[in-house]
Design a protein around this motif. Structure first.
Motif, PDB file in Angstrom:
ATOM      1  N   SER A  86      -9.476   9.084 -66.172  1.00  0.00           N
ATOM      2  CA  SER A  86      -8.586  10.135 -65.927  1.00  0.00           C
ATOM      3  C   SER A  86      -8.905  11.269 -66.604  1.00  0.00           C
ATOM      4  N   LEU A  87      -9.316  11.260 -67.844  1.00  0.00           N
ATOM      5  CA  LEU A  87      -9.238  12.554 -68.852  1.00  0.00           C
ATOM      6  C   LEU A  87     -10.411  13.057 -68.407  1.00  0.00           C
ATOM      7  N   VAL A  88     -11.718  12.533 -68.186  1.00  0.00           N
ATOM      8  CA  VAL A  88     -12.797  13.208 -67.887  1.00  0.00           C
ATOM      9  C   VAL A  88     -12.625  13.762 -66.305  1.00  0.00           C
ATOM     10  N   THR A  89     -12.536  13.241 -65.594  1.00  0.00           N
ATOM     11  CA  THR A  89     -12.467  13.593 -63.968  1.00  0.00           C
ATOM     12  C   THR A  89     -11.462  14.559 -63.921  1.00  0.00           C
ATOM     13  N   GLY A  90     -10.093  14.304 -64.316  1.00  0.00           N
ATOM     14  CA  GLY A  90      -9.017  15.002 -64.414  1.00  0.00           C
ATOM     15  C   GLY A  90      -9.247  16.444 -65.025  1.00  0.00           C
ATOM     16  N   GLY A  91     -10.203  16.660 -66.026  1.00  0.00           N
ATOM     17  CA  GLY A  91     -10.525  17.865 -66.571  1.00  0.00           C
ATOM     18  C   GLY A  91     -11.344  18.693 -65.860  1.00  0.00           C
ATOM     19  N   LEU A  92     -12.422  17.902 -65.072  1.00  0.00           N
ATOM     20  CA  LEU A  92     -13.316  18.637 -64.330  1.00  0.00           C
ATOM     21  C   LEU A  92     -12.465  19.226 -62.907  1.00  0.00           C
ATOM     22  N   LEU A  93     -11.467  18.600 -62.532  1.00  0.00           N
ATOM     23  CA  LEU A  93     -10.519  18.992 -61.355  1.00  0.00           C
ATOM     24  C   LEU A  93      -9.682  20.096 -61.816  1.00  0.00           C
ATOM     25  N   PHE A  94      -9.218  20.182 -62.819  1.00  0.00           N
ATOM     26  CA  PHE A  94      -8.424  21.177 -63.224  1.00  0.00           C
ATOM     27  C   PHE A  94      -9.360  22.659 -63.414  1.00  0.00           C
ATOM     28  N   LEU A 177     -11.131  21.924 -70.241  1.00  0.00           N
ATOM     29  CA  LEU A 177     -12.074  21.661 -71.246  1.00  0.00           C
ATOM     30  C   LEU A 177     -11.144  20.603 -72.295  1.00  0.00           C
ATOM     31  N   THR A 178     -10.127  20.798 -72.573  1.00  0.00           N
ATOM     32  CA  THR A 178      -9.281  20.030 -73.408  1.00  0.00           C
ATOM     33  C   THR A 178      -9.236  18.538 -72.946  1.00  0.00           C
ATOM     34  N   CYS A 179      -9.167  18.431 -71.837  1.00  0.00           N
ATOM     35  CA  CYS A 179      -9.041  17.110 -70.961  1.00  0.00           C
ATOM     36  C   CYS A 179     -10.264  16.311 -71.331  1.00  0.00           C
ATOM     37  N   ILE A 180     -11.317  16.800 -71.010  1.00  0.00           N
ATOM     38  CA  ILE A 180     -12.628  16.379 -71.333  1.00  0.00           C
ATOM     39  C   ILE A 180     -13.050  16.126 -72.698  1.00  0.00           C
ATOM     40  N   ALA A 181     -12.523  17.006 -73.646  1.00  0.00           N
ATOM     41  CA  ALA A 181     -12.852  16.666 -75.169  1.00  0.00           C
ATOM     42  C   ALA A 181     -12.081  15.780 -75.565  1.00  0.00           C
ATOM     43  N   ALA A 182     -10.797  15.550 -75.068  1.00  0.00           N
ATOM     44  CA  ALA A 182     -10.226  14.219 -75.272  1.00  0.00           C
ATOM     45  C   ALA A 182     -10.810  12.991 -74.850  1.00  0.00           C
ATOM     46  N   GLY A 183     -11.495  12.918 -73.565  1.00  0.00           N
ATOM     47  CA  GLY A 183     -12.191  11.971 -73.030  1.00  0.00           C
ATOM     48  C   GLY A 183     -13.480  11.375 -74.115  1.00  0.00           C
ATOM     49  N   VAL A 184     -14.021  12.448 -74.606  1.00  0.00           N
ATOM     50  CA  VAL A 184     -15.262  12.334 -75.349  1.00  0.00           C
ATOM     51  C   VAL A 184     -14.775  11.751 -76.576  1.00  0.00           C
ATOM     52  N   MET A 185     -13.659  12.213 -77.170  1.00  0.00           N
ATOM     53  CA  MET A 185     -13.084  11.820 -78.355  1.00  0.00           C
ATOM     54  C   MET A 185     -12.604  10.124 -78.268  1.00  0.00           C
ATOM     55  N   MET A 186     -12.209   9.958 -77.381  1.00  0.00           N
ATOM     56  CA  MET A 186     -11.844   8.656 -76.744  1.00  0.00           C
ATOM     57  C   MET A 186     -12.996   7.448 -76.917  1.00  0.00           C
ATOM     58  N   TYR A 187     -13.958   7.983 -76.100  1.00  0.00           N
ATOM     59  CA  TYR A 187     -15.112   7.220 -76.212  1.00  0.00           C
ATOM     60  C   TYR A 187     -15.705   6.881 -77.593  1.00  0.00           C
ATOM     61  N   VAL A 188     -15.456   7.975 -78.415  1.00  0.00           N
ATOM     62  CA  VAL A 188     -16.406   7.912 -79.779  1.00  0.00           C
ATOM     63  C   VAL A 188     -15.577   7.147 -80.769  1.00  0.00           C
ATOM     64  N   PHE A 189     -14.231   7.507 -80.831  1.00  0.00           N
ATOM     65  CA  PHE A 189     -13.419   6.996 -81.805  1.00  0.00           C
ATOM     66  C   PHE A 189     -12.573   6.057 -81.574  1.00  0.00           C
ATOM     67  N   LEU A 190     -12.226   5.325 -80.120  1.00  0.00           N
ATOM     68  CA  LEU A 190     -11.244   4.535 -79.959  1.00  0.00           C
ATOM     69  C   LEU A 190     -11.998   3.394 -79.116  1.00  0.00           C
TER      70      LEU A 190
END
Length: 336
Positions: A86-94, A177-190
């Motif tokens: 949702s985060l990564v795809t939603g970011g691209l769509l926004f 871009l902030t949606c995508i950044a949140a997705g990257v952070m989730m993959y790395v830290f959570l």
């Protein structure tokens, strides 16, 4: 108030909850499109109010469908994969949404965007449930909401300034871009934790004999009441910005600051208020009802006059109603 009393509500929350809250904060700080969407449609795309109404309806339908399907997908694939998608795809769509210029294009585009973005909603609450224990559920809900509202206190304020200086298109880039950044952070830290006990006992027995929520009359009545409250609250994103612009004649920057006040107020006082009410063991339904009546006041006060003080009072009541209603409604649903 002593500093220690402000820290107490945040104690004993898991590191995953804190990570989830920070990811949510980054995501919501960039959420600048929705608060100004109705203004963008009327001022930039020059659409009529009837067309704006249908586009906002498409957004709502997409959100409802996304939330429902998101729950189904979370049951099947787990909250982690759904949130990341949702985060990564939603970011691209926004980012792509800004290139839709006709009424029909935007009508379809906003439905798809809201559908994908709101797959995140049920997944994040399941994640919260997985990362918290029974004693910290309401405080975990409140911390996530605090992150949402801290981000929302920054986002509209910055959004209004961006519109004033660079126009509307910058909002779509920052939101995406902030949606995508949140997705990257989730993959790395959570890391994925499928409903494991934080006490160290990973053997959890799931009672599959529990009845369907659709046969729970009390829960269905609760959902209907929250639906009515949600209809009123969603005017915050659609009707109120147009009212501030056309009736009160506020600028985009002033509207952004006014809406940011909602997020800041909730950030500042929601956690202590919820912690106090939890400690006093007040009935959750009664608290939600009082919050609903305060919602009524937030709209009633706008009928009193057209001075800028009335929108400020309306936003104050709206924020207080939200503080009382939403954390305890989430907790009631999780416990039910």
């Amino acid at each position: 108030m002593k500093l220690s009393s402000l820290i107490v509500p945040y104690r004993n929350l898991s590191k995953e909850i804190w990570s989830l809250a920070f990811i949510t904060l980054v995501n919501r700080t960039g959420a600048m499109v929705l608060p100004f969407l109705s203004l963008y449609l009327t001022k930039h795309l020059h659409l009529g109010l009837d067309q704006v109404a249908w586009i906002m309806t498409a957004y709502g339908l997409g959100s409802a469908a996304g939330t429902y399907i998101g729950g189904k997908l979370t049951d099947r694939f787990g909250y982690y994969k759904v949130m990341l998608f949702s985060l990564v795809t939603g970011g691209l769509l926004f980012i792509g949404l800004q290139y839709l210029t006709t009424y029909v294009q935007f009508l379809a585009g906003i439905f798809i965007v809201s559908f994908i973005v709101d797959l995140y909603r049920p997944a994040v609450w399941v994640a919260m449930d997985a990362y918290s224990n029974e004693d910290s559920k309401t405080r975990s809900v409140t911390l996530i909401r605090l992150a949402i509202n801290l981000g929302f206190s920054v986002g509209p304020a910055l959004g209004g300034l961006i519109i004033a200086s660079a126009g509307y298109r910058g909002l779509f880039w920052i939101d995406g871009l902030t949606c995508i950044a949140a997705g990257v952070m989730m993959y790395v830290f959570l890391h994925d934790r499928e409903m494991k006990s934080l006490s160290g006992d990973d053997d959890i027995t799931v009672d599959t004999s529990q009845k369907s929520p659709y046969s729970d009359r009390i829960f269905l009545l609760f959902v209907f009441a929250i639906l009515l409250m949600g209809i009123a609250f969603m005017q915050f994103f659609g009707t109120l910005p147009l009212y501030y612009d056309k009736v009160i004649q506020l600028t985009e920057a002033q509207i952004g600051l006014l809406m940011a006040g909602n997020g800041f107020l909730i950030f500042a006082i929601e956690m202590p208020v919820v912690h106090y009410l939890e400690k006093k063991k007040y009935d959750a339904i009664r608290i939600i009802i009082w919050g609903g009546w305060i919602f009524v006041m937030s709209f009633w006060v706008l009928n009193v006059g057209y001075h800028y003080i009335f929108p400020i009072l309306g936003m104050l009541f709206l924020s207080l109603g939200e503080i009382l209603s939403f954390p305890f409604s989430n907790t009631f649903a999780l416990k039910r």
